[in-house]
Design an enzyme around this catalytic site. Structure first.
Site, PDB file in Angstrom:
ATOM      1  CG  ASP A 349      48.095  44.899  22.212  1.00 59.14           C
ATOM      2  OD1 ASP A 349      48.450  45.964  21.659  1.00 59.14           O
ATOM      3  OD2 ASP A 349      47.267  44.864  23.142  1.00 59.14           O
ATOM      4  CD  GLU A 408      33.967  51.563  22.673  1.00 59.64           C
ATOM      5  OE1 GLU A 408      34.538  50.521  22.314  1.00 59.64           O
ATOM      6  OE2 GLU A 408      32.789  51.591  23.037  1.00 59.64           O
ATOM      7  CE  LYS A 413      35.860  49.035  19.678  1.00 59.82           C
ATOM      8  NZ  LYS A 413      36.507  48.117  20.589  1.00 59.82           N
ATOM      9  CB  SER A 435      31.518  49.587  26.652  1.00 60.67           C
ATOM     10  OG  SER A 435      32.477  50.554  26.363  1.00 60.67           O
ATOM     11  CG  HIS A 456      29.560  44.980  26.923  1.00 63.67           C
ATOM     12  ND1 HIS A 456      28.608  45.724  27.568  1.00 63.67           N
ATOM     13  CD2 HIS A 456      30.750  45.570  27.219  1.00 63.67           C
ATOM     14  CE1 HIS A 456      29.185  46.720  28.227  1.00 63.67           C
ATOM     15  NE2 HIS A 456      30.486  46.636  28.025  1.00 63.67           N
ATOM     16  CD  GLU A 468      24.912  44.681  28.238  1.00 57.85           C
ATOM     17  OE1 GLU A 468      23.984  45.238  28.821  1.00 57.85           O
ATOM     18  OE2 GLU A 468      25.769  45.314  27.583  1.00 57.85           O
ATOM     19  CG  ASN A 506      27.454  50.531  29.792  1.00 59.31           C
ATOM     20  OD1 ASN A 506      27.491  50.346  31.011  1.00 59.31           O
ATOM     21  ND2 ASN A 506      28.446  50.174  28.992  1.00 59.31           N
TER      22      ASN A 506
HETATM   23  P1  NAI Z   1      42.928  49.308  26.742  1.00 58.65           P
HETATM   24  O1  NAI Z   1      43.389  50.623  26.260  1.00 58.65           O
HETATM   25  O2  NAI Z   1      43.274  48.894  28.122  1.00 58.65           O
HETATM   26  O3  NAI Z   1      43.429  48.162  25.766  1.00 58.65           O
HETATM   27  C1  NAI Z   1      43.365  48.259  24.367  1.00 58.65           C
HETATM   28  C2  NAI Z   1      44.489  47.402  23.815  1.00 58.65           C
HETATM   29  O4  NAI Z   1      44.290  47.266  22.432  1.00 58.65           O
HETATM   30  C3  NAI Z   1      45.867  48.037  24.011  1.00 58.65           C
HETATM   31  O5  NAI Z   1      46.738  47.075  24.586  1.00 58.65           O
HETATM   32  C4  NAI Z   1      46.279  48.394  22.613  1.00 58.65           C
HETATM   33  O6  NAI Z   1      47.680  48.299  22.408  1.00 58.65           O
HETATM   34  C5  NAI Z   1      45.548  47.338  21.817  1.00 58.65           C
HETATM   35  N1  NAI Z   1      45.371  47.645  20.402  1.00 58.65           N
HETATM   36  C6  NAI Z   1      45.120  48.847  19.832  1.00 58.65           C
HETATM   37  N2  NAI Z   1      45.004  48.681  18.494  1.00 58.65           N
HETATM   38  C7  NAI Z   1      45.176  47.367  18.225  1.00 58.65           C
HETATM   39  C8  NAI Z   1      45.190  46.585  17.049  1.00 58.65           C
HETATM   40  N3  NAI Z   1      45.016  47.131  15.862  1.00 58.65           N
HETATM   41  N4  NAI Z   1      45.374  45.260  17.165  1.00 58.65           N
HETATM   42  C9  NAI Z   1      45.566  44.688  18.369  1.00 58.65           C
HETATM   43  N5  NAI Z   1      45.606  45.399  19.505  1.00 58.65           N
HETATM   44  C10 NAI Z   1      45.398  46.709  19.450  1.00 58.65           C
HETATM   45  O7  NAI Z   1      41.339  49.314  26.524  1.00 58.65           O
HETATM   46  P2  NAI Z   1      40.248  48.478  27.297  1.00 58.65           P
HETATM   47  O8  NAI Z   1      39.787  49.265  28.460  1.00 58.65           O
HETATM   48  O9  NAI Z   1      40.715  47.099  27.477  1.00 58.65           O
HETATM   49  O10 NAI Z   1      39.035  48.515  26.264  1.00 58.65           O
HETATM   50  C11 NAI Z   1      39.039  47.695  25.129  1.00 58.65           C
HETATM   51  C12 NAI Z   1      37.617  47.600  24.591  1.00 58.65           C
HETATM   52  O11 NAI Z   1      36.777  47.070  25.604  1.00 58.65           O
HETATM   53  C13 NAI Z   1      36.998  48.924  24.187  1.00 58.65           C
HETATM   54  O12 NAI Z   1      36.165  48.700  23.098  1.00 58.65           O
HETATM   55  C14 NAI Z   1      36.164  49.301  25.396  1.00 58.65           C
HETATM   56  O13 NAI Z   1      35.068  50.125  25.092  1.00 58.65           O
HETATM   57  C15 NAI Z   1      35.678  47.945  25.839  1.00 58.65           C
HETATM   58  N6  NAI Z   1      35.295  47.851  27.236  1.00 58.65           N
HETATM   59  C16 NAI Z   1      36.043  48.462  28.203  1.00 58.65           C
HETATM   60  C17 NAI Z   1      35.665  48.377  29.525  1.00 58.65           C
HETATM   61  C18 NAI Z   1      36.487  49.018  30.585  1.00 58.65           C
HETATM   62  O14 NAI Z   1      35.964  49.215  31.713  1.00 58.65           O
HETATM   63  N7  NAI Z   1      37.741  49.336  30.330  1.00 58.65           N
HETATM   64  C19 NAI Z   1      34.442  47.641  29.937  1.00 58.65           C
HETATM   65  C20 NAI Z   1      33.793  46.983  28.844  1.00 58.65           C
HETATM   66  C21 NAI Z   1      34.200  47.116  27.536  1.00 58.65           C
END
Ligand code: NAI
Length: 717
Positions: A349, A408, A413, A435, A456, A468, A506
């Site tokens: 992270d 996202e 990314k 997602s 996913h 997925e 989705n």
């Molecule tokens: P989150 O905001 O909880 O976690 C994202 C993490 O990534 C944070 O800890 C952040 O510090 C870290 N981060 C940011 N830039 C970074 C980098 N350059 N290198 C390493 N770490 C980095 O987000 P969440 O909810 O976990 O979502 C993450 C991904 O999963 C997104 O693409 C989202 O669309 C997808 N997703 C989310 C779902 C949900 O319900 N939250 C469900 C399915 C997919």
């Protein structure tokens, strides 16, 4: 299959051993031919000079897995049911009535009909191996134990414990089974047969004989629960909890309860068995059991697939080490699940605080298991030690798979993926957990896009069964198969989908959520609509509650992405702008359609939502039928496009599996498209066109659905 060789009677002087080993089958199961052979053997034993008989399985991890599910599925009328069941009852009665004592030496899964068989034996010894599981899972297939299980289990373990097992389809390990009195002894695996022989010798020497085990209450409370008044309380509580868990949609647990209530304590075996048979017949021939069996087959078939239909024998690369980019909600969950399944995992992270949260998320989940004694302190430590974390890319050179779960945002990314590749080996696969973003576009950041796929997971990662696997145009067979196999290893059900907005689940959910917003604009209230979807249709949560769970900000972002990619087909409700500026993010900030306390507990609808969204007080002018059909038919309409126009998945069963496992679409309806077939495409298309005229052209029947409707063609042929 040679039936004669599948059940072999081996003589050891006065002791007979019946070895179960179905030739050509992975598991032992009670099909009609096997039952017929078993009947012959029992007839032989009745007049034989043997003094004791031991039943063993020669399969590695299975004692007897149950009745033949295909035969249950084939039952189409009450007469057929009665015939099959009365034969089974006759056979198990003959087993129970054998003049010589019977010993079941159970090692491996002893489930369903297999478990009912051992309950007709005099003695049950079970190995202490972890693969030994004793249980009655029939309820999960929409039926209940029909070979005497509803009668014998309550007699052996008492009313309360038997209801717990039968109504929830539970299985227990041998230690628990011993504690319940379900088995007589729990024996180390290596000593099981030896101990069975020793017991048989005691029988031969006259020290032991036949036994007809009856439950004996241990405490005053246990005795009370077995009394006339106690039983009434137990039945009434059981009924309440069945109704609250199933909302009355599943007939089998209620019927099982009725059967047990009518037969418990009844001294006539014939009468009790007739009641069990009649009840079983009612549920087995109904559509719900058939649907649940189909879903069981679907999930079982995934276990045998590689994720690449043209290469069914492809041996996928094993993922031993995995890295997760981002230790947030999803990254932390994915890391925990990987370690839980013995995969070494490294989280990366950008802050130590985020990493600490990732560790905490994993630790909290295992702590719960520790408290429930599902995990030992040693295993807890071992699992934690499989997770490491850092702010740099150290260790990435050894990774087999990197799962990206950062913010996202396409540009971020792509930048992070390009950087990550530099630290990985050429064989490393990178998978994105996005997602809603395009996997095809993201793959452009990877110098070898064949090694790039989507993986996913759904939130919460530890609970949602679906993954997925998004196969981009350049993803290789090997990368797809490796990620597919890895998802299975992590205990998930993977479905391979093509890239496209929202992929599969989705893509179907988003129009449904949008329709729910229009329904609100049309004057309905949050609570009524959510209640209809949950209590009248059977969804696990209503659309507004679901949007709160996902996050209203996330929903609005995805609506915009959909609009961009799907154009005019997506109509944006007026309330979205007001929703965006209302500061309501859903559950995560305690304010959405509902309010939540600081622990995230839902506190009821937030009635100020109507004012905030510029809506007048709800007028409730839509009917239940209109609301449910608008929501569900929208998904069916989209599914026709997904299948036949965009070809996101190849077959309707992938849609059904995805929707059941990814959204909790009610399994008793068989899945979205089985449900559509039960109504007929003609009816759905006609209704959609009426709704389109009344409520907006977004509801117009899609071309592929309209084509099907012309001659009422079904999704499943
Ligand atoms: P989150 O905001 O909880 O976690 C994202 C993490 O990534 C944070 O800890 C952040 O510090 C870290 N981060 C940011 N830039 C970074 C980098 N350059 N290198 C390493 N770490 C980095 O987000 P969440 O909810 O976990 O979502 C993450 C991904 O999963 C997104 O693409 C989202 O669309 C997808 N997703 C989310 C779902 C949900 O319900 N939250 C469900 C399915 C997919």
């Amino acid at each position: 299959m040679s039936i004669q060789e599948s059940l072999r009677l081996v003589s050891h002087g006065p002791i007979a051993v019946l070895e179960w080993d179905l030739i050509g089958e992975k598991v032992n199961k009670l099909s009609s031919p096997i039952m017929a052979r078993f009947r012959e053997i029992l007839a032989e034993l009745k007049t034989s000079p043997y003094k004791a008989i031991i039943f063993v399985s020669k399969k590695q991890k299975i004692f007897i897995a149950g009745a033949d599910i295909e035969e249950i599925k084939g039952l189409s009328n009450a007469m057929e049911c009665r015939q099959v069941l009365s034969e089974a009852h006759e056979i198990f009665n003959a087993l129970e009535d054998l003049p010589i004592p019977t010993i079941a030496a159970i090692h491996g899964a002893c489930l369903g009909g297999g478990c009912e068989l051992v309950m007709a034996c005099d003695y049950r010894l079970a190995s202490d191996a972890k693969e030994t599981k004793i249980g009655l899972p029939e309820i999960k297939l929409g039926v209940f134990p029909g070979f005497g299980g509803c009668l014998r289990l309550p007699r052996i373990v008492g009313l309360q414990a038997s209801l717990d097992i039968i109504l929830q389809g539970k299985s227990v390990d041998s230690k628990k089974a011993l504690k319940m009195g379900w088995v007589d002894e729990c024996v180390p695996e290596q000593l099981l047969e030896k101990r069975a022989f020793a017991l048989a010798q005691e029988i031969v020497s006259g020290k032991k004989g036949k036994q007809f085990k009856k439950y004996v209450p241990k405490t005053k409370l246990d005795s009370f629960l077995e009394s006339f008044v106690g039983r009434r309380i137990v039945f009434s509580k059981a009924k309440k909890s069945v109704l609250s868990a199933t909302k009355g949609f599943y007939p089998a647990p209620l019927k099982a309860l009725e059967v047990i209530q009518k037969t418990y304590g009844c001294t006539s075996r014939e009468k009790s068995q007739a009641i069990e048979m009649a009840g079983f017949g009612e549920v087995a021939i109904g559509p719900i059991s058939k649907y649940l069996i189909d879903i069981f087959y679907l999930t079982e078939s995934v276990k045998k697939q590689t994720g690449v239909p043209s290469l069914p024998d492809l041996k996928p690369k094993t993922i031993r080490r995995m890295a997760v980019l981002g230790a947030g909600t999803m990254g932390g969950g994915i890391a925990q699940l990987a370690a839980d399944n013995q995969i070494e995992v490294r989280m990366k992270d950008i802050t130590n605080e985020a990493l600490a949260l990732g560790y905490k998320a994993a630790s909290d989940l295992w702590q719960k298991d520790l408290q429930r004694k599902k995990l030992t302190a040693f295993d807890f430590q071992r699992k934690m030690s499989l997770i490491s974390g850092g702010l740099d890319f150290s260790g990435f050179g050894q990774m087999d798979l990197v799962v990206e779960a950062i913010v996202e945002d396409m540009e971020v990314k792509k930048k992070v993926i390009a950087e990550t590749v530099k630290h990985c080996s050429d064989q490393c696969i990178i998978a994105t957990n996005t997602s809603s973003l395009s996997v095809t576009e993201m793959a452009k950041a990877h110098p070898y896009p064949k090694n790039f796929v989507g993986m996913h997971f759904f939130n919460p990662v530890n609970k949602m069964p679906l993954v997925e696997v998004i196969r981009g145009p350049q993803s290789s067979d090997e990368a797809t198969a490796a990620v597919f196999a890895c998802a299975k290893r992590m205990g998930k059900i993977p479905v391979v989908v093509k890239d496209g907005p929202g992929f599969l689940v989705n893509r179907l959910l988003m129009p449904y959520m949008i329709e729910a917003m229009f329904i609100l604009e049309d004057g309905m209230d949050v609570q009524t609509v959510d209640h209809w979807f949950t209590h009248k249709f059977g969804m696990p949560m209503g659309p507004y509650r679901l949007m709160d769970e996902v996050g209203l900000d996330v929903c609005l972002k995805v609506v915009k992405i959909f609009k961009k990619s799907l154009g005019d087909r997506i109509e944006i409700p007026k309330i979205t702008e007001k929703l965006a500026s209302s500061g309501r993010l859903g559950k995560k900030n305690g304010r959405g359609y509902y309010s939540y306390d600081e622990k995230g507990k839902e506190m009821g609808v937030d009635h100020s939502i109507y004012k905030d969204l510029g809506l007048s007080q709800p007028t409730q002018k839509l009917t239940e039928k209109e609301v449910l059909e608008r929501g569900v038919f929208t998904m069916i309409n989209e599914a026709a496009l997904v299948l036949y126009e965009d070809r996101i998945v190849e077959k309707p069963d992938a849609v059904d599996l995805g929707m059941i496992m990814g959204t909790g679409f009610p399994p008793f309806r068989g899945g979205l498209l089985r449900y559509a077939d039960s109504l007929g495409t003609k009816y759905i298309a006609t209704e959609l066109d009426v709704y389109a005229a009344r409520f907006g052209k977004r509801l117009t029947t899609s071309q592929p659905l309209a084509n099907m409707a012309k001659n009422d063609r079904k999704f499943y042929s």
